[in-house]
Design a protein around this motif. Structure first.
Motif, PDB file in Angstrom:
ATOM      1  N   GLN A   1       2.268   1.897  -3.250  1.00  0.00           N
ATOM      2  CA  GLN A   1       1.881   1.980  -4.279  1.00  0.00           C
ATOM      3  C   GLN A   1       1.525   2.892  -5.070  1.00  0.00           C
ATOM      4  N   ASN A   2       0.967   3.641  -2.724  1.00  0.00           N
ATOM      5  CA  ASN A   2       0.617   4.905  -2.722  1.00  0.00           C
ATOM      6  C   ASN A   2       1.393   5.961  -3.234  1.00  0.00           C
TER       7      ASN A   2
ATOM      8  N   LYS B   1      -5.148  -6.873  -8.361  1.00  0.00           N
ATOM      9  CA  LYS B   1      -5.033  -5.976  -9.241  1.00  0.00           C
ATOM     10  C   LYS B   1      -3.636  -6.196 -10.555  1.00  0.00           C
ATOM     11  N   ASP B   2      -3.005  -7.016 -10.012  1.00  0.00           N
ATOM     12  CA  ASP B   2      -1.400  -6.620 -10.264  1.00  0.00           C
ATOM     13  C   ASP B   2      -1.198  -8.035 -10.215  1.00  0.00           C
TER      14      ASP B   2
ATOM     15  N   SER C   1       2.679  -1.039 -10.410  1.00  0.00           N
ATOM     16  CA  SER C   1       2.900  -1.769 -10.128  1.00  0.00           C
ATOM     17  C   SER C   1       3.185  -2.202  -9.073  1.00  0.00           C
TER      18      SER C   1
ATOM     19  N   GLU D   1       0.640  -1.435  -0.278  1.00  0.00           N
ATOM     20  CA  GLU D   1       0.034   0.276   0.277  1.00  0.00           C
ATOM     21  C   GLU D   1       0.804   1.210   0.147  1.00  0.00           C
TER      22      GLU D   1
ATOM     23  N   THR E   1      -0.376   5.010  -9.843  1.00  0.00           N
ATOM     24  CA  THR E   1      -1.655   3.790  -9.986  1.00  0.00           C
ATOM     25  C   THR E   1      -1.277   4.128 -11.526  1.00  0.00           C
ATOM     26  N   SER E   2      -0.203   4.223 -11.494  1.00  0.00           N
ATOM     27  CA  SER E   2       0.327   3.692 -13.599  1.00  0.00           C
ATOM     28  C   SER E   2       1.157   2.571 -13.594  1.00  0.00           C
TER      29      SER E   2
END
Ligand SMILES: NC(=O)C1=CN([C@@H]2O[C@H](COP(=O)(O)OP(=O)(O)OC[C@H]3O[C@@H](n4cnc5c(N)ncnc54)[C@H](OP(=O)(O)O)[C@@H]3O)[C@@H](O)[C@H]2O)C=CC1
Ligand SMILES: O=C(O)[C@@H]1CCC=N1
Length: 258
Positions: A100-101, A132-133, A108, A97, A105-106
């Motif tokens: 990713q932050n 999602k990945d 992974s 998390e 979001t572009s």
């Protein structure tokens, strides 16, 4: 597969060396600020650079093998140069998390926890990613399968994996060192004692991995009634052999969790 490793230290180099040997089709780049000590990797076909974004646009997987406090600096350098990339982070304690932050979001985020035996194709690399990945992460799984085993685990076990699979290398080596020291006391020179101890551990591990049984089943095959093995084991346990390992592993985990 083009692999871009940022952080050419202990772990990054072991991955680069492993890929050069066990995944010869991979094209590997490795970066760090002071490259003098890793220029020898160029002879193995690895590109070595001080520039973190050197040919990064071509990378299929970006591997982060830097210390936690170096992450923000490195990301500030590379993020303007990348989009739609898989970033596989071995940074201990950095959650998916959080990563990713940081990367948006572009890109992974995949979390990996290899150990330095990657160099010999013998790492146990635990891997976690968000649903999602899942598809993109398969490339990371395949890459690390070429360097040993690559179990997919729940992210909540990643700190535990760090201790068991990464720190575990040091714990296993300390067992071998103690065994070697005892070997010297009972008559061997250190080189012979070390060779015997290391091969014995390798053999025990191979039996476990091959037979997939509980260790005690194999121990039972070694312990002759009234024999020397059970006498030694019981003496070790009286001095806290298993409990000291368990306590050490739990203390390591507490250290990560802070
Ligand atoms: N060692 C191990 O067995 C394992 C380590 N880990 C994790 O992997 C990470 C790395 O550990 P480890 O390899 O031991 O650490 P090292 O200190 O050996 O390696 C980190 C490397 O990052 C480089 N570095 C620092 N800043 C930058 C920068 N701005 N750009 C590019 N490179 C940089 C450093 O080189 P320079 O100063 O020249 O730039 C250094 O070589 C840590 O987060 C650790 O927790 C995970 C599993 C196992
Ligand atoms: O000791 C450490 O903190 C790192 C993480 C696991 C191995 N080395």
């Amino acid at each position: 597969m083009k692999v871009h490793i940022i952080g050419g230290g202990n772990l990054g180099v072991s991955i680069a060396l492993g890929l050069s040997k066990f995944s010869p089709d991979s094209k590997v780049t490795i970066t760090r600020r002071n490259t003098a000590s890793i220029l020898y990797l160029e002879k193995l076909g690895v590109t070595v650079s001080t520039i973190n974004i050197h040919q990064i646009q071509e990378a299929d997987i970006i591997v982060l093998t830097i210390k936690p406090y170096q992450v923000d600096t490195v990301l500030a350098e590379i993020l303007p140069a990348i989009t739609n990339k898989i970033i596989a982070s071995a940074v201990s304690g950095l959650s998916i998390e959080n990563l990713q932050n940081k990367i948006g979001t572009s890109n992974s985020a995949v979390r990996i926890m290899p150990n330095i035996a990657a160099q010999f194709g013998a790492s146990a690399t635990c891997i976690a990613f968000n649903e999602k990945d899942k598809e993109k992460a398969q490339d990371v799984v395949a890459l690390f399968q070429s360097l040993g085993t690559a179990p997919i685990i729940d992210e909540k076990l990643m700190d535990a994996a760090t201790v068991l699979a990464a720190s575990g290398t040091a714990f296993a080596l300390r067992y071998i060192r103690a065994s070697m020291q005892a070997g010297i006391e009972i008559g061997f020179d250190w080189q012979t004692a070390l060779a015997i101890s290391a091969q014995t551990v390798k053999g025990a591990a191979e039996m476990l991995l091959e037979e997939k049984v509980h260790p005690e089943q194999l121990i039972d095959r070694v312990t002759t009634p009234q024999g020397c093995t059970i006498a030694g084991l019981n003496e070790m346990e009286m001095h806290g052999f298993s409990s000291s390992l368990i306590r050490g592993i739990k203390t390591s985990l507490k250290q990560i969790k802070g």
